[in-house]
Motif scaffolding. Structure first.
Motif, mmCIF file in Angstrom:
data_model
loop_
_atom_site.group_PDB
_atom_site.id
_atom_site.type_symbol
_atom_site.label_atom_id
_atom_site.label_comp_id
_atom_site.label_asym_id
_atom_site.label_seq_id
_atom_site.Cartn_x
_atom_site.Cartn_y
_atom_site.Cartn_z
ATOM 1 N N GLY A 1 0.810 -1.210 0.000
ATOM 2 C CA GLY A 1 0.000 0.000 0.000
ATOM 3 C C GLY A 1 0.845 1.263 0.000
ATOM 4 N N ALA A 2 2.068 1.179 0.502
ATOM 5 C CA ALA A 2 2.917 2.367 0.612
ATOM 6 C C ALA A 2 3.124 3.022 -0.749
ATOM 7 N N ASP A 3 3.210 2.187 -1.782
ATOM 8 C CA ASP A 3 3.429 2.719 -3.132
ATOM 9 C C ASP A 3 2.220 3.541 -3.586
ATOM 10 N N VAL A 4 1.020 3.011 -3.357
ATOM 11 C CA VAL A 4 -0.190 3.738 -3.750
ATOM 12 C C VAL A 4 -0.285 5.042 -2.955
ATOM 13 N N VAL A 5 0.036 4.957 -1.671
ATOM 14 C CA VAL A 5 -0.036 6.162 -0.841
ATOM 15 C C VAL A 5 0.938 7.212 -1.352
ATOM 16 N N SER A 6 2.152 6.807 -1.728
ATOM 17 C CA SER A 6 3.102 7.836 -2.159
ATOM 18 C C SER A 6 2.686 8.428 -3.508
ATOM 19 N N ARG A 7 2.115 7.607 -4.378
ATOM 20 C CA ARG A 7 1.612 8.175 -5.648
ATOM 21 C C ARG A 7 0.444 9.125 -5.395
ATOM 22 N N PHE A 8 -0.381 8.745 -4.418
ATOM 23 C CA PHE A 8 -1.504 9.623 -4.051
ATOM 24 C C PHE A 8 -0.984 10.961 -3.498
ATOM 25 N N ARG A 9 -0.007 10.862 -2.625
ATOM 26 C CA ARG A 9 0.560 12.084 -2.034
ATOM 27 C C ARG A 9 1.141 12.998 -3.111
ATOM 28 N N ALA A 10 1.711 12.371 -4.158
ATOM 29 C CA ALA A 10 2.366 13.164 -5.205
ATOM 30 C C ALA A 10 1.380 13.623 -6.286
ATOM 31 N N SER A 11 0.121 13.191 -6.182
ATOM 32 C CA SER A 11 -0.819 13.412 -7.300
ATOM 33 C C SER A 11 -1.304 14.852 -7.406
ATOM 34 N N GLY A 12 -1.151 15.597 -6.332
ATOM 35 C CA GLY A 12 -1.663 16.968 -6.353
ATOM 36 C C GLY A 12 -3.104 17.069 -5.878
ATOM 37 N N ALA A 13 -3.688 15.940 -5.485
ATOM 38 C CA ALA A 13 -5.033 16.000 -4.901
ATOM 39 C C ALA A 13 -4.918 16.614 -3.504
ATOM 40 N N ARG A 14 -5.882 17.454 -3.158
ATOM 41 C CA ARG A 14 -5.873 17.969 -1.786
ATOM 42 C C ARG A 14 -6.398 16.883 -0.868
ATOM 43 N N TYR A 15 -5.736 16.716 0.240
ATOM 44 C CA TYR A 15 -6.099 15.645 1.164
ATOM 45 C C TYR A 15 -6.389 16.256 2.524
ATOM 46 N N GLN A 16 -7.579 15.978 3.039
ATOM 47 C CA GLN A 16 -7.978 16.538 4.334
ATOM 48 C C GLN A 16 -8.300 15.409 5.308
ATOM 49 N N PRO A 17 -7.326 15.069 6.178
ATOM 50 C CA PRO A 17 -7.548 13.980 7.133
ATOM 51 C C PRO A 17 -8.390 14.446 8.315
ATOM 52 N N ARG A 18 -8.668 13.544 9.250
ATOM 53 C CA ARG A 18 -9.435 13.841 10.484
ATOM 54 C C ARG A 18 -10.747 14.547 10.153
#
Ligand SMILES: Cc1cc2nc3c(=O)[nH]c(=O)nc-3n(C[C@H](O)[C@H](O)[C@H](O)COP(=O)(O)OP(=O)(O)OC[C@H]3O[C@@H](n4cnc5c(N)ncnc54)[C@H](O)[C@@H]3O)c2cc1C
Lengths: 467, 376
Positions: free
Chosen positions: A66-83
């Motif tokens: 999963g780490a690979d998908v997460v790093s691609r997601f992080r690099a995708s430019g999508a805004r991510y809002q946790p919590r």
């Protein structure tokens, strides 16, 4: 204070992240919200922080991948809002969220619900006692804070998650008092034809399951084909009673019992939106009715991942990608023809990923007592402490639907909003009225789909000023 | 000539339909209730179930006070206490300006000869509702008021009506009504029903039924919203409202906080569905945390909106139809008809059995609304 985005994705698991990556590739403005503190969803919870550690080794390759998908997601430019908790979704589409105690509304061109699955509730006598919890909850603690239960643990249930967790627990130095496998006998032999198809397409997954089972059988007391379980105790679980295949009732000391009987799609959001749902008889659950792209009956609302029907992480990623292509096409970022072409190879892979499903679904189909407890003293609604017997009594007067049972017994009125008892009530009514479960249906969903505080609601529309 | 099988057909299985059915059946009439969905599906099941005389319009007070006496012996009437808790109703003033509004109301009510309302100071308010924010300055109180449990009330009225011989048909929506000699023929999705007398208690859809019977009565629609929290420790006994704010606040027997106050959601009369408007509902949450700061972190677990017909003057329509022979109306309660349930059934029974009632109902005639329409 209402924001607007091209695409709002709820859930940063395999489906949500994969969809975000593709939508970003086509230039869309994407916001991903998730209640967790980091991307990954249930399967890859906390994988960023954990994959390179010894816990990563314990959790295994299916996790660290999963780490690979997460790093691609992080690099995708999508805004991510946790919590961030989504507590209501409406036609528009429009979603209401809380984050840091402040409620806001988000309007979206398209809404992708990638909210995954929930564990199937397992009502049996004593299941509400402290010391009885689900395998899924125990695994969250392991992934999120590398903690395992103290002292020997009983595990009872059916399905891959119970087996995986048992193996992970042993690897992390935990103790298992016993594993009660509730899978009924004859499941492999009666599904030989599905098995052949499944192994042909995805041998690795199935071999893994077999090897876990073999490993467990060597290392812990392993009782197969258990038919009934009961947790006994006054303040908390003290003893566990179970009935073996031969009908023998056994009692053992127990301080912690973990149960699991598979997972079902999370459908509260699509129910709240008034989407059409279908009954999936292989998975004994409802799922939103979707077109080939994952769009619901509600325009511009999509579902991908286990929320669309249980398919596992790989299928979730692929369904997320397919939905994102259609969403990009709807927004005019690519042509319909291009989307169709790009989706073709993904659909092929999805077909392969889903090939073992029919076999797995029939292999791990819960025994009837999971749906309709044999002991009717068992609690159905744990929030309001309403027994199966109370529901049966209500069913006896006229032919009430779930909503009337709710009104008159209070079952389903508590903070879980019926997530824990909706299927049980449907099964009890179906059995007592001689109707099929999909005919009885579930409670009408009343918002919010997740509880929020009065203080949080009071901030809506004020930009947090009221807080 | 064939014997009539039925004396009265009641359209609508809400509380008003059931109450009328109960009173008529006890007087020996053969009564059938036709309900499109199920008993209590709309306003009656969605109700806050406040049993309130406090701050009612003067014209409603005579029947409302009689209804209050009936609530105090509701168990004798329907065989169940309906969860009625006479914990009082309190209408709070947050400042001197609001207090003067309450003082004026108090003077008016006293002047008209009613003594059920009482003006109390801050100390008495804090004694009655210790959890209330100390900024409040006083209140109007009706000590015999309270609240009931809507579902228990529905079940009790239903059971009492059935025990008196009423036949209740659910999933039985009325689609058309026509004259059949001196009777009415009522068409439903299933079979037809024939009776000389019809009671229109169809709630939000009463306007449709009225027009089938020859009365064109302009009606508005309310979609009042409610929210309910998780259970909390005992916090207050009376029902609390606030002058000048959309709030009605109480604690149920189960410990949940039940918060309403007439904030409006959205309703679709055609599909019979109603929707919560959270931007609006946030105002109710603000009022609740302002008045009860200690509940800020209590979780809301359910919200909903319930549909009901509203008239121009917010008074109900109760009485004989101006145009339809043997037709009686009971609708348009405009968000406060729960309390009136026991008495309105008795009024309808009076009218149907004896052609008249001693209760003052002139203000509730359908004509008042129809005249205005004609003039417009
Ligand atoms: C959220 C909310 C809070 C409230 N709070 C209070 C309060 O605190 N105190 C108070 O006094 N009052 C309150 N009220 C008002 C009170 O609940 C209503 O006045 C009362 O319940 C109305 O009852 P009813 O029987 O007239 O209507 P309903 O309960 O709506 O019944 C009408 C019935 O007619 C049926 N029907 C319609 N058309 C047809 C057809 N063609 N054929 C067959 N059946 C049909 C409907 O399905 C429905 O069941 C509240 C109302 C709401 C919505």
């Amino acid at each position: 204070m209402s924001r607007r985005v091209d695409l709002l994705i709820v859930g940063a698991g395999p489906a949500g992240m994969s969809a975000a990556i593709i939508a970003r590739r086509h230039g869309m403005d994407v916001l991903v919200v998730d209640e967790q503190i980091a991307p990954g969803g249930q399967i890859w919870r906390n994988v960023d922080a954990v994959s390179a550690t010894s816990l990563g080794a314990v959790l295994g390759k299916a996790y660290t991948e999963g780490a690979d998908v997460v790093s691609r997601f992080r690099a995708s430019g999508a805004r991510y809002q946790p919590r961030t908790q989504v507590w209501q979704v409406e036609t528009g589409p429009k979603a209401f969220v809380t984050c840091g105690g402040v409620a806001t509304a988000i309007e979206a061109g398209c809404l992708l619900l990638a909210t995954g699955a929930q564990e199937r509730p397992v009502p049996f006598p004593g299941w509400t006692l402290p010391g009885v919890m689900t395998v899924g909850a125990a695994q969250i603690v392991l992934k999120a804070s590398n903690q395992i239960p103290e002292g020997p643990v009983w595990i009872a249930g059916c399905g891959p998650l119970a087996l995986i967790y048992a193996v992970q627990l042993l690897k992390s130095g935990g103790q298992i008092a016993g594993f009660l496998d509730t899978t009924p006998p004859g499941r492999v032999s009666s599904n030989i034809s599905k098995w052949a198809k499944a192994t042909l397409n995805a041998p690795i997954d199935l071999m893994k399951g077999m090897s876990w089972m073999a490993a467990l059988q060597r290392r812990v007391p392993f009782v197969r084909h258990v038919t009934e379980i009961e947790a006994i105790g006054s303040e908390k679980i003290e003893r566990l009673r179970y009935v073996t295949a031969s009908g023998e009732s056994k009692v053992a000391a127990a301080s912690l019992l973990l149960v699991h009987e598979g997972v079902v799609p999370t459908i509260h959001p699509t129910l709240a939106l008034g989407c059409q749902h279908i009954w999936n008889s292989d998975q004994d659950s409802f799922a939103p009715e979707l077109d080939t792209w994952g769009e619901t009956s509600e325009p511009n609302v999509f579902v991908a991942g286990d929320g669309a029907g249980i398919g596992g992480a790989i299928a979730a990623c692929l369904r997320g990608e397919i939905a994102a292509l259609r969403i990009a096409a709807k927004a005019g970022h690519i042509s319909d023809a291009k989307a169709a072409t790009a989706a073709k190879p993904i659909r092929m892979r999805l077909k392969r990923a889903l090939a073992p499903r029919a076999f797995l679904d029939s292999l791990y189909r819960p025994r009837p007592a999971v749906f309709m407890p044999t002991d009717t003293a068992a609690i159905a609604c744990r929030c309001e402490e309403i027994s199966v017997a109370r529901i049966l009594a209500q069913a006896g007067t006229g032919h009430p639907g779930p909503n009337q049972v709710k009104a008159f017994t209070r079952a389903g009125m508590g903070p879980c909003q019926g997530r824990q008892c909706n299927y049980t009530v449907a099964h009890v009514l179906a059995a007592s009225e001689g109707r099929p479960v999909p005919d009885v249906g579930l409670y009408r969903v009343r918002p919010p789909i997740k509880p929020l505080t009065l203080d949080e609601l009071s901030t809506l529309g004020t930009g947090g000023a009221a807080s | 000539m064939s014997m009539r099988a039925l004396d009265v057909l009641i359209v609508g299985g809400g509380l008003h339909g059931l109450s009328a059915a109960l009173h008529l059946a006890r007087a020996g009439k053969r009564v059938t209730v036709l309900e499109r969905s199920w008993v209590g599906r709309h306003a009656s099941g969605a109700s806050a179930a406040g049993v309130r005389t406090l701050n009612r319009p003067l014209v409603e007070l005579p029947i409302s006070l009689e209804a209050m006496d009936m609530w105090h012996k509701i168990e004798m009437i329907v065989g169940n206490d309906c969860g009625f808790n006479a914990g009082g109703q309190v209408r709070v003033a947050e400042d001197a300006k609001d207090l003067s509004v309450l003082e004026r109301r108090f003077a008016t009510v006293q002047g008209a000869g009613y003594h059920h309302e009482e003006l109390v100071d801050r100390a008495e308010l804090l004694r009655l509702v210790p959890a209330i924010s100390p900024h409040c300055v006083g209140a109007l109180v009706a000590r015999r008021d309270g609240a009931a449990d809507p579902h228990r009330t529905l079940l009790a009225f239903r059971r009492a009506a059935e025990a008196a011989g009423v036949s209740i048909n659910e999933q039985c929506g009325v689609t058309a009504i026509e004259r059949a000699g001196s009777d009415w023929r009522v068409r439903t999705e299933g079979r037809d029903f024939v009776a000389p007398v019809i009671v229109n208690a169809a709630g939000a859809w009463a306007g449709e039924i009225a027009s089938m019977l020859g009365d064109n009565i302009p009606l508005g629609l309310k979609a009042s919203m409610m929210m309910v929290t998780e259970r909390v420790a005992p916090l207050l006994n009376p029902v609390v409202g606030v002058a000048g704010r959309p709030l009605s606040f109480k604690q149920s027997g189960q410990g949940t906080l039940v918060i309403g106050g007439g904030l409006q959601g959205r309703a679709d009369i055609k599909t019979q569905r109603s929707f919560v408007d959270f931007d609006e509902l946030a105002k109710g949450a603000r009022a609740a945390v302002d008045l009860f700061p200690c509940i800020r972190f209590v979780r809301i677990v359910r919200t909903w909106a319930g549909m009901e017909a509203k008239t121009e003057d917010h008074q109900p329509v109760i009485g004989a139809s101006p145009n339809g022979n043997g037709v009686f109306h009971a609708f348009g309660f405009s968000g406060h008809g729960f309390q009136l349930v026991p008495v309105v059934g008795a009024i309808l029974a009076d009218l149907i059995l004896h052609d008249r009632t001693s209760r003052p109902i002139e203000a509730f005639s359908a004509k008042r609304l129809m005249k205005r329409e004609a003039a417009a």
